[in-house]
Design a protein around this motif. Structure first.
Motif, PDB file in Angstrom:
ATOM      1  N   LYS A  42     -12.038   7.895 -28.661  1.00  0.00           N
ATOM      2  CA  LYS A  42     -11.446   6.850 -27.826  1.00  0.00           C
ATOM      3  C   LYS A  42     -12.381   6.625 -26.647  1.00  0.00           C
ATOM      4  O   LYS A  42     -12.690   7.550 -25.899  1.00  0.00           O
ATOM      5  CB  LYS A  42     -10.071   7.289 -27.336  1.00  0.00           C
ATOM      6  CG  LYS A  42      -9.369   6.295 -26.453  1.00  0.00           C
ATOM      7  CD  LYS A  42      -8.017   6.843 -26.028  1.00  0.00           C
ATOM      8  CE  LYS A  42      -7.289   5.915 -25.105  1.00  0.00           C
ATOM      9  NZ  LYS A  42      -6.016   6.496 -24.654  1.00  0.00           N
ATOM     10  N   VAL A  43     -12.841   5.388 -26.474  1.00  0.00           N
ATOM     11  CA  VAL A  43     -13.772   5.026 -25.412  1.00  0.00           C
ATOM     12  C   VAL A  43     -13.028   4.151 -24.413  1.00  0.00           C
ATOM     13  O   VAL A  43     -12.420   3.147 -24.795  1.00  0.00           O
ATOM     14  CB  VAL A  43     -14.989   4.268 -25.984  1.00  0.00           C
ATOM     15  CG1 VAL A  43     -16.003   3.986 -24.906  1.00  0.00           C
ATOM     16  CG2 VAL A  43     -15.612   5.030 -27.131  1.00  0.00           C
ATOM     17  N   THR A  44     -13.078   4.529 -23.130  1.00  0.00           N
ATOM     18  CA  THR A  44     -12.375   3.798 -22.076  1.00  0.00           C
ATOM     19  C   THR A  44     -13.364   3.374 -21.004  1.00  0.00           C
ATOM     20  O   THR A  44     -14.151   4.197 -20.531  1.00  0.00           O
ATOM     21  CB  THR A  44     -11.286   4.675 -21.430  1.00  0.00           C
ATOM     22  OG1 THR A  44     -10.431   5.173 -22.446  1.00  0.00           O
ATOM     23  CG2 THR A  44     -10.475   3.886 -20.419  1.00  0.00           C
ATOM     24  N   LEU A  45     -13.335   2.099 -20.635  1.00  0.00           N
ATOM     25  CA  LEU A  45     -14.187   1.595 -19.563  1.00  0.00           C
ATOM     26  C   LEU A  45     -13.555   1.961 -18.224  1.00  0.00           C
ATOM     27  O   LEU A  45     -12.401   1.603 -17.970  1.00  0.00           O
ATOM     28  CB  LEU A  45     -14.340   0.077 -19.686  1.00  0.00           C
ATOM     29  CG  LEU A  45     -15.326  -0.595 -18.747  1.00  0.00           C
ATOM     30  CD1 LEU A  45     -16.749  -0.142 -19.062  1.00  0.00           C
ATOM     31  CD2 LEU A  45     -15.240  -2.101 -18.868  1.00  0.00           C
ATOM     32  N   VAL A  46     -14.279   2.680 -17.370  1.00  0.00           N
ATOM     33  CA  VAL A  46     -13.719   3.122 -16.086  1.00  0.00           C
ATOM     34  C   VAL A  46     -14.444   2.530 -14.892  1.00  0.00           C
ATOM     35  O   VAL A  46     -13.958   2.637 -13.763  1.00  0.00           O
ATOM     36  CB  VAL A  46     -13.717   4.662 -15.961  1.00  0.00           C
ATOM     37  CG1 VAL A  46     -12.757   5.274 -16.950  1.00  0.00           C
ATOM     38  CG2 VAL A  46     -15.101   5.229 -16.117  1.00  0.00           C
ATOM     39  N   LYS A  47     -15.591   1.901 -15.102  1.00  0.00           N
ATOM     40  CA  LYS A  47     -16.312   1.265 -14.005  1.00  0.00           C
ATOM     41  C   LYS A  47     -16.610  -0.181 -14.373  1.00  0.00           C
ATOM     42  O   LYS A  47     -16.710  -0.542 -15.549  1.00  0.00           O
ATOM     43  CB  LYS A  47     -17.620   1.998 -13.720  1.00  0.00           C
ATOM     44  CG  LYS A  47     -17.417   3.335 -13.062  1.00  0.00           C
ATOM     45  CD  LYS A  47     -18.724   3.845 -12.511  1.00  0.00           C
ATOM     46  CE  LYS A  47     -18.503   5.126 -11.744  1.00  0.00           C
ATOM     47  NZ  LYS A  47     -19.754   5.627 -11.201  1.00  0.00           N
ATOM     48  N   SER A  48     -16.791  -0.997 -13.353  1.00  0.00           N
ATOM     49  CA  SER A  48     -17.023  -2.426 -13.547  1.00  0.00           C
ATOM     50  C   SER A  48     -18.401  -2.694 -14.149  1.00  0.00           C
ATOM     51  O   SER A  48     -19.348  -1.935 -13.933  1.00  0.00           O
ATOM     52  CB  SER A  48     -16.907  -3.138 -12.207  1.00  0.00           C
ATOM     53  OG  SER A  48     -17.259  -4.495 -12.333  1.00  0.00           O
ATOM     54  N   LEU A  49     -18.491  -3.784 -14.874  1.00  0.00           N
ATOM     55  CA  LEU A  49     -19.752  -4.208 -15.450  1.00  0.00           C
ATOM     56  C   LEU A  49     -20.567  -5.070 -14.494  1.00  0.00           C
ATOM     57  O   LEU A  49     -21.691  -5.452 -14.809  1.00  0.00           O
ATOM     58  CB  LEU A  49     -19.500  -4.982 -16.750  1.00  0.00           C
ATOM     59  CG  LEU A  49     -18.843  -4.194 -17.872  1.00  0.00           C
ATOM     60  CD1 LEU A  49     -18.496  -5.117 -19.030  1.00  0.00           C
ATOM     61  CD2 LEU A  49     -19.726  -3.071 -18.328  1.00  0.00           C
ATOM     62  N   ASN A  50     -20.007  -5.369 -13.315  1.00  0.00           N
ATOM     63  CA  ASN A  50     -20.730  -6.166 -12.325  1.00  0.00           C
ATOM     64  C   ASN A  50     -21.967  -5.411 -11.862  1.00  0.00           C
ATOM     65  O   ASN A  50     -21.901  -4.239 -11.502  1.00  0.00           O
ATOM     66  CB  ASN A  50     -19.850  -6.467 -11.110  1.00  0.00           C
ATOM     67  CG  ASN A  50     -18.766  -7.448 -11.424  1.00  0.00           C
ATOM     68  OD1 ASN A  50     -18.838  -8.158 -12.413  1.00  0.00           O
ATOM     69  ND2 ASN A  50     -17.748  -7.488 -10.585  1.00  0.00           N
TER      70      ASN A  50
END
Length: 97
Positions: A42-50
């Motif tokens: 399970k992969v979770t995005l925790v920081k912004s891509l900006n």
């Protein structure tokens, strides 16, 4: 005429002769480039891509992650692990049981 390599002319690039290598591009029967181990992650995005590099943004999008705290479940194989490695500072990875 039995030898194909003897009939080919040498490759000439930038004033030098280059030996043309022969590669066997055919795979054996039953070849699987990415093994299916049966495990999932399970992969979770925790920081912004900006402010990220363009290739990191495209990699995160290819993993299916577009918003913070969005999660996706993927099969655990070499391709997915390589993608995770590229954006490891932006994601959290958990093993699904």
């Amino acid at each position: 005429m039995a030898n194909n390599e003897a009939t080919k002319a040498p490759l000439y690039i930038n004033g030098k002769y280059v030996v043309e290598k022969q590669f066997n591009n055919k795979h054996e029967a039953g070849f699987q480039p990415y093994e299916n181990t049966g495990k999932q992650i399970k992969v979770t995005l925790v920081k912004s891509l900006n402010g990220c590099l363009e290739n990191q943004i495209k990699t995160a999008n290819a993993l299916g992650l577009k918003k913070i705290r969005q999660s996706k479940i993927h099969n655990d194989n070499a391709a997915i692990r390589g993608m995770i490695f590229k954006v490891k500072h932006l994601v959290v990875v958990e093993e699904v049981k």
